[in-house]
Structures are given as structure tokens and as C-alpha cells.
Design a protein around this motif. Structure first.
Motif, PDB file in Angstrom:
ATOM      1  N   SER A 239      28.936  25.971  55.474  1.00 51.47           N
ATOM      2  CA  SER A 239      29.639  26.394  56.688  1.00 51.47           C
ATOM      3  C   SER A 239      31.161  26.391  56.533  1.00 51.47           C
ATOM      4  N   SER A 240      31.677  25.851  55.448  1.00 56.97           N
ATOM      5  CA  SER A 240      33.124  25.905  55.217  1.00 56.97           C
ATOM      6  C   SER A 240      33.602  27.329  54.963  1.00 56.97           C
ATOM      7  N   ALA A 241      32.695  28.205  54.553  1.00 56.95           N
ATOM      8  CA  ALA A 241      33.062  29.594  54.281  1.00 56.95           C
ATOM      9  C   ALA A 241      33.090  30.385  55.581  1.00 56.95           C
ATOM     10  N   LEU A 242      34.281  30.794  55.996  1.00 52.91           N
ATOM     11  CA  LEU A 242      34.405  31.659  57.164  1.00 52.91           C
ATOM     12  C   LEU A 242      34.275  33.124  56.774  1.00 52.91           C
ATOM     13  N   GLY A 243      34.367  33.402  55.508  1.00 58.42           N
ATOM     14  CA  GLY A 243      34.183  34.747  54.987  1.00 58.42           C
ATOM     15  C   GLY A 243      34.406  34.740  53.493  1.00 58.42           C
ATOM     16  N   VAL A 244      33.671  35.571  52.787  1.00 58.07           N
ATOM     17  CA  VAL A 244      33.891  35.771  51.357  1.00 58.07           C
ATOM     18  C   VAL A 244      34.033  37.271  51.147  1.00 58.07           C
ATOM     19  N   ASP A 245      35.197  37.684  50.663  1.00 51.08           N
ATOM     20  CA  ASP A 245      35.546  39.093  50.587  1.00 51.08           C
ATOM     21  C   ASP A 245      35.742  39.538  49.144  1.00 51.08           C
ATOM     22  N   HIS A 246      35.312  40.741  48.859  1.00 50.81           N
ATOM     23  CA  HIS A 246      35.654  41.388  47.595  1.00 50.81           C
ATOM     24  C   HIS A 246      36.976  42.104  47.824  1.00 50.81           C
ATOM     25  N   ILE A 247      38.002  41.707  47.097  1.00 49.29           N
ATOM     26  CA  ILE A 247      39.334  42.265  47.272  1.00 49.29           C
ATOM     27  C   ILE A 247      39.840  42.761  45.918  1.00 49.29           C
ATOM     28  N   GLY A 248      41.098  43.196  45.890  1.00 52.26           N
ATOM     29  CA  GLY A 248      41.686  43.621  44.630  1.00 52.26           C
ATOM     30  C   GLY A 248      41.191  44.991  44.194  1.00 52.26           C
ATOM     31  N   SER A 249      41.626  45.409  43.036  1.00 50.67           N
ATOM     32  CA  SER A 249      41.374  46.770  42.573  1.00 50.67           C
ATOM     33  C   SER A 249      39.893  47.068  42.366  1.00 50.67           C
ATOM     34  N   THR A 250      39.105  46.080  41.906  1.00 49.81           N
ATOM     35  CA  THR A 250      37.680  46.348  41.668  1.00 49.81           C
ATOM     36  C   THR A 250      36.906  46.565  42.957  1.00 49.81           C
ATOM     37  N   LEU A 255      38.959  53.424  41.714  1.00 53.06           N
ATOM     38  CA  LEU A 255      40.243  52.935  41.220  1.00 53.06           C
ATOM     39  C   LEU A 255      40.064  52.242  39.872  1.00 53.06           C
ATOM     40  N   ALA A 256      40.769  52.721  38.857  1.00 57.43           N
ATOM     41  CA  ALA A 256      40.764  52.045  37.566  1.00 57.43           C
ATOM     42  C   ALA A 256      41.401  50.665  37.714  1.00 57.43           C
ATOM     43  N   ALA A 257      40.933  49.705  36.909  1.00 50.69           N
ATOM     44  CA  ALA A 257      41.382  48.323  37.097  1.00 50.69           C
ATOM     45  C   ALA A 257      41.113  47.505  35.847  1.00 50.69           C
ATOM     46  N   LYS A 258      41.708  46.340  35.784  1.00 47.13           N
ATOM     47  CA  LYS A 258      41.277  45.343  34.809  1.00 47.13           C
ATOM     48  C   LYS A 258      39.865  44.896  35.196  1.00 47.13           C
ATOM     49  N   ASP A 259      39.048  44.605  34.214  1.00 47.64           N
ATOM     50  CA  ASP A 259      37.665  44.201  34.490  1.00 47.64           C
ATOM     51  C   ASP A 259      37.621  42.727  34.888  1.00 47.64           C
ATOM     52  N   VAL A 260      38.292  42.432  35.993  1.00 46.97           N
ATOM     53  CA  VAL A 260      38.354  41.087  36.557  1.00 46.97           C
ATOM     54  C   VAL A 260      38.079  41.215  38.055  1.00 46.97           C
ATOM     55  N   LEU A 261      37.065  40.525  38.548  1.00 42.12           N
ATOM     56  CA  LEU A 261      36.753  40.583  39.973  1.00 42.12           C
ATOM     57  C   LEU A 261      37.661  39.631  40.742  1.00 42.12           C
TER      58      LEU A 261
END
Length: 404
Positions: A239-250, A255-261
Motif C-alpha cells: 500500500s505504500s505505492a500510490l502509483g508506479v509509472d513507466h516514464i522516460g524515453s522507453t 521514440l529511439a532511446a537508451k535500452d534502460v527502463l
């Protein structure tokens, strides 16, 4: 310890892989064996099965008549569900007891045929799926196990389809040829990924990274990978997680990006961020040493260049680089990460402009030993883009997503 969930369709080769993992030094927990143990004569599990299905599923000596039970449950999904409701909790409890005996640097492999069906993916550091086409598995069941084609098809129909299992997998090992071929895949996985992963977990450190920034073409697998990791993060911190988001270029299609999530965990406060640090480390995301900050904008007060604290974690898994940013829900840094992502998703011109900038910057830093200078050099671009981003947010009425 490193916890691996091993699964696959019936007759796909899980036993073959389990044996190799054991030879390599893993602690192997066989769910099928535990399923037999928990319904052995005299156990509460067997008593519960007999009460549910009647004396016809018992042999003359009081043990479980497995063929008789199989004929009942594999022909009726509701009866199979009733059996699983009895056996699965007992198997999980027995597996947990065995895991407790493994050392901190151990690799524990749990062979679970119905891992995906029972929704256990998030409780493992990695899910490994051994894959073989239905026709190959059918032939194995008929020729090696003496089943009829109808029985083999019924067993496969009682499990998820191959695509659903592959969607839950961090690693897919193909077992369509000679045994030596899939065993060679296991050996590479063990030495190049699992052993270093376990070592990093035991030490509480991220996987080391080196080399210059490399921009790659967009990968359609990035969103699914991020979703699996987000599930593990939620499982770890509850319950500590209020949200988990995928952000950044990936997180931006095309969008081309470094292969880092890049992932963002939103919490109530920095104190809450610090309180879940051990849970995140245990789930495979140790905290990077030191205090880490965002440079942000309040989108209204005009205080560009303000700084907001965050906590940064990275993956211990050498096979999947991750930056996990732990930020206070609603803070400028958390809002900026989401708004920038959505802006790039919505505006093709801005997305192409940003990609061109990144490619040029990566070329300038192609001889660097790390990506640190590349990351620092991006900051002026972000600062210059903030007024344009703020204008887009105002014009579109953009609002940050709520709790997830």
C-alpha cells in the motif's frame, strides 16, 4: 536470495531444465512434487480432496487415485478450480518453508506448472518460461507418457495458451530441438545473468553499468517489460505505492532511446520512500548511494531551477537495466516526469526534435566511459523546453493521473 519462477506448458521440458539448474547449484523446488506430498496418505490435504470429490478418487490402500481424480477434474473446469483451491495454498506454504532454508546468495528455482494461471509472477525476481509448440508437446505426452491424444489435448486445454505464458516471461527458452540445445541456453542464462544477479542482490548493490550512451531503435517489448517490473514493485511495497509509472524515453512509442527502463514509484513522503528502501532492494532494486535530486518547475510560480528531492534505485539484474525514481506523489518532479512523457506521446514534432537532440548528444559522448556526462548535458534542453511544456499542459488541460 534470487527467486526464479520456472514454468511452461505440460510436456514443454520443465523437468529437464530443473535438473540442469540443480546441477549448476540452484535450490530447486518442484511444485509437482510438493503437490504430491501435500495429499499423501494421512495429510489434511488428502482429507480435503476426499471430502470434496468423494471416495471414488481414493485407491484401495487409502492413497490418492490420481488417474481417477484427473479424469474428473480435467473434464470439468469448475472441479479443477475446486481442486486447485485445496492444493495450491498448501503447495505455496510448503515452498515458502523450503525457501527459508536457502542462503542469502542462493538461486532458488521454483518449478510451477500453473505459475501464470495462479497469478504468482510478481513474487519472483524473474519468470523463465520453457516453450514448445502444442504439437510437439502433444507428441511427447502420447509417445512418452502413454496418453491418448484426447487426454493430451484436455491437459493442454486446462492451461493457459502459449502466448499468455510468453507475455508473463522475462526469459523464454525454446525447447523444440535436441535436449542439448535448450540446456546450452540454460547454461548461458545461469552464468551471464542469474549468478551476477544473485551476487548483486546479496551485496545490496545495483548491476554495474559501463560504456558510452547508445541510442537504439524503439522496442515494442519495452511497455510489457515495464509493466512486469511495475507489478513486482507494487508487490514488494504494498500500500505504500500510490502509483508506479513507466516514464522516460522507453515509455514513448516510436521514440529511439537508451535500452534502460525508467520507472517512477509515487509515495506519500520522502520518509515513506526511505521506509520501503529495503523492500525495493529485496525485490531487485537496490538504492543508489547518496542523495539524488530533480531539477523541476512549478508550472505556475515561475521558479525555474528549483530542486526537489527523490530517491533513486537501480536494477540488480544485469540483464534488464532500470532506473527507479521514487518521488513524492504530486511533487513537481513527479508531475514533470508524467507531463513530459505525455507531451512527447502527443506531439510528434516535439518527439522528433527530442530524438534528434539525443542522437546528436550521444554521438558527442560516444567515447565516454559512462553515460554521466550525456545525462548532465541533457539538462539545458529540459530547462529550455519547460515553458513550452507548461503551455501545452495549460492548453490541453492536462492533469496528473491519480493513484493506481
Amino acid at each position: 536470495m534470487l527467486s526464479i519462477g520456472l514454468t511452461g506448458g505440460i510436456a514443454s521440458g520443465k523437468s529437464l531444465l530443473s535438473a540442469r539448474f540443480r546441477e549448476l547449484g540452484a535450490v530447486v523446488i518442484d511444485a509437482d512434487q510438493l503437490a504430491r506430498d501435500v495429499v499423501a496418505p494421512g495429510t489434511p490435504g488428502l482429507a480435503a480432496v476426499a471430502a470434496e470429490f468423494g471416495p471414488a478418487v481414493l485407491a484401495g490402500n487409502g492413497s490418492l487415485d490420481r488417474p481417477a481424480l484427473g479424469a474428473v477434474v480435467f473434464a470439468d473446469p469448475d472441479k479443477l478450480k475446486a481442486l486447485n483451491a485445496i492444493v495450491h495454498p498448501l503447495v505455496r506454504a510448503a515452498a515458502a518453508a523450503l525457501k527459508q532454508g536457502a542462503g542469502p546468495g542462493a538461486v532458488v528455482v521454483q518449478d510451477i506448472p500453473l505459475l501464470v494461471e495462479t497469478g504468482q509472477e510478481a513474487s519472483f525476481h524473474l519468470v523463465v518460461v520453457v516453450d514448445a509448440p502444442a504439437a510437439v508437446r502433444r507428441e511427447r505426452m502420447v509417445s512418452r507418457r502413454g496418453m491418448s491424444v484426447a487426454d493430451a489435448d484436455a491437459r493442454m486445454a486446462a492451461q493457459l495458451g502459449d502466448e499468455q505464458r510468453r507475455a508473463a516471461a522475462d526469459v523464454v527458452l525454446s525447447n523444440t530441438g535436441m535436449p542439448e540445445e535448450v540446456l546450452a541456453q540454460v547454461d548461458v542464462l545461469w552464468h551471464q545473468r542469474l549468478v551476477p544477479f544473485a551476487r548483486n542482490l546479496a551485496a545490496g548493490v545495483p548491476a554495474p553499468t559501463a560504456g558510452p550512451p547508445v541510442i537504439v531503435e524503439p522496442d515494442s517489448a519495452w511497455p510489457a517489460q515495464a509493466a512486469r517490473l511495475a507489478g513486482r514493485i507494487r508487490h514488494a511495497v504494498g500500500s505504500s505505492a500510490l502509483g508506479v509509472d513507466h516514464i522516460g524515453s522507453t515509455s514513448v512509442p516510436g521514440l529511439a532511446a537508451k535500452d534502460v527502463l525508467d520507472l517512477q514509484l509515487r509515495v506519500h513522503s520522502l520518509a515513506a520512500a526511505d521506509a520501503v528502501a529495503d523492500e525495493l532492494a529485496g525485490a531487485g532494486f537496490p538504492r543508489r548511494a547518496g542523495e539524488w535530486w530533480d531539477t523541476g518547475h512549478d508550472f505556475g510560480g515561475g521558479h525555474t531551477g528549483e530542486r526537489w528531492a527523490k530517491r533513486l534505485h537501480n536494477a540488480a539484474d544485469p540483464g534488464r537495466p532500470v532506473n527507479l525514481h521514487v518521488r513524492v506523489d504530486g511533487s513537481p518532479g513527479a508531475v514533470l516526469a508524467l507531463a513530459f512523457r505525455d507531451w512527447l506521446r502527443a506531439d510528434t514534432h516535439v518527439r522528433l526534435r527530442y530524438e534528434s537532440f539525443k542522437r546528436g548528444l550521444a554521438a558527442e559522448h560516444s567515447a565516454d566511459a559512462t553515460t554521466a556526462a550525456y545525462a548532465d548535458a541533457k539538462e539545458p534542453w529540459f530547462a529550455a523546453a519547460l515553458p513550452e511544456l507548461a503551455a501545452w499542459m495549460s492548453a490541453t488541460g492536462w492533469a496528473a493521473p491519480g493513484r493506481q
